[in-house]
Design an enzyme around this catalytic site. Sequence first.
Site, mmCIF file in Angstrom:
data_model
loop_
_atom_site.group_PDB
_atom_site.id
_atom_site.type_symbol
_atom_site.label_atom_id
_atom_site.label_comp_id
_atom_site.label_asym_id
_atom_site.label_seq_id
_atom_site.Cartn_x
_atom_site.Cartn_y
_atom_site.Cartn_z
ATOM 1 C CG HIS A 77 -14.101 17.488 15.108
ATOM 2 N ND1 HIS A 77 -12.689 16.904 15.938
ATOM 3 C CD2 HIS A 77 -13.232 16.551 13.627
ATOM 4 C CE1 HIS A 77 -12.452 16.363 14.984
ATOM 5 N NE2 HIS A 77 -11.918 16.495 14.007
ATOM 6 C CE LYS A 123 -14.851 12.820 14.919
ATOM 7 N NZ LYS A 123 -14.946 12.548 14.084
HETATM 8 N N1 LIG Z 1 -10.920 9.611 7.902
HETATM 9 C C1 LIG Z 1 -11.580 11.282 7.492
HETATM 10 O O1 LIG Z 1 -10.371 11.779 7.262
HETATM 11 C C2 LIG Z 1 -12.298 11.483 7.663
HETATM 12 C C3 LIG Z 1 -12.597 13.113 7.446
HETATM 13 C C4 LIG Z 1 -14.064 13.794 7.845
HETATM 14 C C5 LIG Z 1 -14.558 12.356 8.257
HETATM 15 N N2 LIG Z 1 -14.194 11.272 8.609
HETATM 16 C C6 LIG Z 1 -15.716 10.749 9.118
HETATM 17 O O2 LIG Z 1 -16.058 10.064 8.154
HETATM 18 C C7 LIG Z 1 -17.513 9.453 8.369
HETATM 19 C C8 LIG Z 1 -18.709 10.351 8.128
HETATM 20 O O3 LIG Z 1 -18.732 11.272 8.386
HETATM 21 P P1 LIG Z 1 -19.537 12.994 7.196
HETATM 22 O O4 LIG Z 1 -18.746 13.813 7.545
HETATM 23 O O5 LIG Z 1 -19.540 12.007 5.759
HETATM 24 O O6 LIG Z 1 -21.122 12.011 7.609
HETATM 25 P P2 LIG Z 1 -22.510 12.055 7.441
HETATM 26 O O7 LIG Z 1 -22.366 13.053 6.458
HETATM 27 O O8 LIG Z 1 -23.227 12.042 8.206
HETATM 28 O O9 LIG Z 1 -22.329 11.150 5.985
HETATM 29 C C9 LIG Z 1 -22.593 9.845 6.652
HETATM 30 C C10 LIG Z 1 -23.814 9.672 5.249
HETATM 31 O O10 LIG Z 1 -23.311 7.689 5.859
HETATM 32 C C11 LIG Z 1 -24.255 7.434 5.118
HETATM 33 N N3 LIG Z 1 -24.994 5.755 5.810
HETATM 34 C C12 LIG Z 1 -25.259 5.586 6.863
HETATM 35 N N4 LIG Z 1 -25.155 3.902 6.961
HETATM 36 C C13 LIG Z 1 -24.895 3.807 5.370
HETATM 37 C C14 LIG Z 1 -24.652 2.166 5.409
HETATM 38 N N5 LIG Z 1 -24.741 1.473 5.820
HETATM 39 N N6 LIG Z 1 -24.865 2.336 3.666
HETATM 40 C C15 LIG Z 1 -24.245 3.361 2.825
HETATM 41 N N7 LIG Z 1 -24.323 4.636 3.838
HETATM 42 C C16 LIG Z 1 -24.988 4.633 4.762
HETATM 43 C C17 LIG Z 1 -25.364 8.477 6.000
HETATM 44 O O11 LIG Z 1 -26.737 8.267 5.675
HETATM 45 P P3 LIG Z 1 -28.066 8.428 6.439
HETATM 46 O O12 LIG Z 1 -27.488 10.211 7.047
HETATM 47 O O13 LIG Z 1 -29.218 8.167 5.609
HETATM 48 O O14 LIG Z 1 -27.655 7.309 7.735
HETATM 49 C C18 LIG Z 1 -24.968 9.567 5.758
HETATM 50 O O15 LIG Z 1 -25.043 10.154 4.519
HETATM 51 C C19 LIG Z 1 -17.373 9.931 10.372
HETATM 52 O O16 LIG Z 1 -17.104 8.496 10.487
HETATM 53 C C20 LIG Z 1 -16.627 10.918 10.540
HETATM 54 O O17 LIG Z 1 -16.166 10.892 11.653
HETATM 55 C C21 LIG Z 1 -13.551 10.872 8.623
#
Ligand SMILES: NC(=O)c1ccc[n+]([C@@H]2O[C@H](COP(=O)([O-])OP(=O)(O)OC[C@H]3O[C@@H](n4cnc5c(N)ncnc54)[C@H](OP(=O)(O)O)[C@@H]3O)[C@@H](O)[C@H]2O)c1
Length: 228
Positions: free
Chosen positions: A137, A141
């Site tokens: 990844h 991540k």
């Molecule tokens: N299930 C699936 O198919 C799939 C696919 C891709 C990714 N994922 C997972 O999904 C998650 C997010 O991935 P991503 O790529 O979007 O990560 P990302 O770009 O790092 O986004 C995470 C976001 O969550 C915010 N956040 C943190 N704490 C929060 C809260 N209490 N309330 C509201 N927002 C909050 C962060 O804000 P700050 O930066 O201000 O902290 C950031 O904007 C990860 O765990 C990843 O492994 C899952």
Amino acid sequence: MRIVIVGSGKMGRAVAALAEERGHAVEAIGSAENAGGRALTAVRLRGVDVAVEFTRPEAAAANVERLVEAGIPVVSGTTGWEAELPRVAALVERRGGALLHAANFSVGIHLFLRAARHLAGELAGRPEFDAYILEEHHAAKRDAPSGTARVLRERLGKADPARGFPITSIRAGATPGTHVVAYDGPYALSHVARSRAGFAAGALAAAEWLPGRPGVHSFEDMLFGGPG
Ligand SMILES: NC(=O)c1ccc[n+]([C@@H]2O[C@H](COP(=O)([O-])OP(=O)(O)OC[C@H]3O[C@@H](n4cnc5c(N)ncnc54)[C@H](OP(=O)(O)O)[C@@H]3O)[C@@H](O)[C@H]2O)c1
């Protein structure tokens, strides 16, 4: 539908864009206003049909709990908080809420899981082919191994309990997600996500499916009527 998107990162933005394209009314709640899930109140969420949660492992359980307490069906795709799922699932059942959590919302990966499990069954009792899992990844991540790799190991282990299926994780570059099951020698089965679009489409399909279906569901319940 009225959809609240909790988390405005890469996935939250991708789901929000797709939901708007599909004609849903979208509201995003980012980290600045939501420490510990404090923005997720029944008053703030009045009239919301479903929430989609993509945040961080340390934030997900509190977000889902607050959403369930507010009476909102929740689709969560955040990975790395699975140890807290039994506690949260008990809350969902107690409150008559609805939760669909998936470590991977790509339809293709679930077909891959089924194919991998079948292959593991066929190769059970053939120790000459050493088996392992490889997952790669993007550098940002946070969790390793990936939630999908852990699900893969669990499924493979059910089909062939004699093997450990060790996981090697690579965190580098920008690749959305690659998972490989390799049998040293003859076989390797791989799934390569080319973009986040597939994850966003799966999460949005789950959000459209979940309202009116109380209980704790998996993406496979939705896709296939149960785990493979
Ligand atoms: N299930 C699936 O198919 C799939 C696919 C891709 C990714 N994922 C997972 O999904 C998650 C997010 O991935 P991503 O790529 O979007 O990560 P990302 O770009 O790092 O986004 C995470 C976001 O969550 C915010 N956040 C943190 N704490 C929060 C809260 N209490 N309330 C509201 N927002 C909050 C962060 O804000 P700050 O930066 O201000 O902290 C950031 O904007 C990860 O765990 C990843 O492994 C899952």
